[in-house]
Design an enzyme around this catalytic site. Structure first.
Site, short mmCIF file in Angstrom:
data_model
loop_
_atom_site.label_atom_id
_atom_site.label_comp_id
_atom_site.label_asym_id
_atom_site.label_seq_id
_atom_site.Cartn_x
_atom_site.Cartn_y
_atom_site.Cartn_z
N GLU A 85 9.20 -26.71 -18.43
CA GLU A 85 9.69 -25.54 -19.07
C GLU A 85 10.99 -25.09 -18.44
O GLU A 85 11.02 -25.46 -16.89
CB GLU A 85 8.43 -24.58 -18.63
CG GLU A 85 7.32 -24.79 -19.70
CD GLU A 85 6.21 -23.73 -19.39
OE1 GLU A 85 5.20 -23.44 -20.33
OE2 GLU A 85 5.90 -23.37 -18.28
N CYS A 98 16.42 -20.86 -14.52
CA CYS A 98 15.45 -21.60 -13.51
C CYS A 98 15.11 -22.93 -14.31
O CYS A 98 14.52 -23.00 -15.37
CB CYS A 98 14.16 -20.60 -13.25
SG CYS A 98 12.90 -21.38 -12.46
N CYS A 105 3.84 -31.63 -10.55
CA CYS A 105 4.15 -31.72 -9.15
C CYS A 105 3.33 -32.26 -8.33
O CYS A 105 2.10 -32.14 -8.55
CB CYS A 105 4.49 -30.29 -8.69
SG CYS A 105 5.24 -30.32 -6.94
N CYS A 109 0.30 -26.91 -4.22
CA CYS A 109 0.29 -25.70 -3.67
C CYS A 109 -0.72 -25.01 -4.39
O CYS A 109 -0.88 -24.94 -5.42
CB CYS A 109 1.65 -24.93 -3.61
SG CYS A 109 2.90 -25.87 -2.88
N CYS A 112 -0.11 -22.17 -7.47
CA CYS A 112 1.07 -22.63 -8.54
C CYS A 112 0.38 -23.32 -9.52
O CYS A 112 -0.37 -24.49 -9.47
CB CYS A 112 1.84 -23.52 -8.05
SG CYS A 112 3.11 -24.24 -8.82
N CYS A 327 7.48 -16.89 -11.16
CA CYS A 327 7.42 -17.90 -10.19
C CYS A 327 5.86 -18.27 -9.93
O CYS A 327 5.02 -17.31 -10.11
CB CYS A 327 7.79 -17.37 -8.81
SG CYS A 327 9.45 -16.92 -8.93
S1 SF4 Z 1 5.27 -24.38 -5.77
FE1 SF4 Z 1 4.34 -25.62 -7.57
S2 SF4 Z 1 6.08 -26.88 -8.19
FE2 SF4 Z 1 6.68 -25.92 -6.22
S3 SF4 Z 1 5.71 -27.59 -4.99
FE3 SF4 Z 1 4.33 -26.34 -4.86
S4 SF4 Z 1 2.96 -27.20 -6.34
FE4 SF4 Z 1 5.12 -28.06 -6.58
#
Ligand code: SF4
Length: 335
Positions: A85, A98, A105, A109, A112, A327
């Protein structure tokens, strides 16, 4: 391909180096995705290119516009069926795009949506650039800023992100000043150090999200490898060496990192560090976290502001929340 690679391609095909410059300009400055439209390139070479090369790498699956602001989220599909995206955020004279750097990923985190999806693969330089070409050709406002804050950890795809940034910066490409290109990392220390040692002067953002290692370990597992003190020091080194302020980002999560005490800890941590601090009220996804109430956000930012020394404080009220484009909300969904 960058200009040097395009020039080699032309030489290998028996053409002059200059043809490579023409191809570079057609693709990146003019956004031409059809070889037939490259009118100053002779027909026989255009036929050769059609046979051996492709320009577009991404298919558009969906494009949705926010009802609350000017944000537009675009869902792309890669040739091998990964979904990524991109978000266009226009606001007055400013149009920030963005970009995603990876499908999924690996960093996990906890707040996220991309992290919950796991790692799929790095995007190629072309797939990164194609996101920006699409926005430029389809959204009627000149692009002023590019941020690598979409899906993925940009420094896990270091070379492709930097190659794409160079093409965004090139006067024959997108002609964006280096101050208009920001790369945001969750804190990969070796790559931050490598980035500082580069001649390139793109902006650096570090996603901090806590001033206390125990809290950060919980929400960003990468912290167990490279803890807060090391990151803040690296940020300071960036600001001092590049004569450009590092940006620390802090996503405010209700009951996790949003108390007055957390704010004081953060103010203490950043004392004497030349930087910008971007506070980002969390955008709720279907995860376990919530956004703090507005008065908590305001109090948090006031404490940082009252105690500031060398740093600037901004609160970023994310755009595009109603379309899951804020975000931490990007997940490559086939909406
Ligand atoms: S915030 Fe999300 S996209 Fe960014 S590094 Fe952490 S897991 Fe990966």
């Amino acid at each position: 391909m960058n200009q040097a690679e395009l020039q080699s391609l032309c030489i290998e095909a028996g053409e002059s180096e200059f043809r490579g410059v023409q191809l570079f300009e057609w693709m990146y400055r003019h956004g031409i995705v059809s070889f037939d439209s490259m009118l100053n390139v002779k027909k026989s070479f255009r036929e050769h290119l059609k046979e051996h090369c492709i320009i577009q790498t991404l298919q558009v699956e969906k494009r949705i516009k926010s009802k609350k602001d000017e944000s537009i989220k675009i869902l792309f599909r890669t040739w091998d069926n990964h979904f990524i995206e991109t978000v266009s955020m226009a606001n007055g004279d400013r149009h920030t795009v963005c970009l995603s750097s990876q499908a999924g990923c690996a960093l996990d985190c906890s707040f996220c949506a991309t992290g919950r999806q796991g790692f799929e693969r790095n995007l190629s330089t072309g797939e990164i650039i194609d996101q920006l070409i699409f926005v430029r050709e389809n959204i009627d406002q000149p692009i002023t800023n590019v941020v690598f804050m979409g899906m993925g950890e940009p420094f896990h795809n270091y070379n492709n992100v930097l190659n794409a940034s160079d093409i965004f910066h090139s006067p024959k490409g997108f002609n964006l000043a280096s101050t208009r290109i920001t790369i945001s990392t969750a804190g990969l220390l070796p790559q931050i150090k490598q980035f500082i040692s580069e001649k390139r002067r793109y902006k650096l953002a570090i996603s901090l999200n806590a001033a206390d290692d125990r809290v950060r370990n919980d929400i960003m597992p990468i912290n167990k490898k490279w803890p807060i003190a090391e990151l803040v020091n690296a940020g300071k080194e960036y600001s001092n060496q590049k004569k450009r302020l590092v940006m620390f980002e802090y996503v405010l999560l209700k009951g996790i990192n949003d108390s007055e005490n957390h704010a004081l800890q953060l103010a203490q941590l950043l004392q004497g560090i030349p930087c910008k601090l971007n506070l980002i009220p969390y955008n709720e996804t279907d995860g376990i976290y919530q956004r703090p109430e507005e008065k908590v956000i305001t109090r948090f930012s006031e404490i940082l502001y009252e105690n500031r020394n060398e740093y600037l404080v901004l609160v970023r009220w994310s755009k595009g929340q109603d379309i899951d484009a804020g975000c931490g909300q990007l997940a490559g969904q086939k909406i």
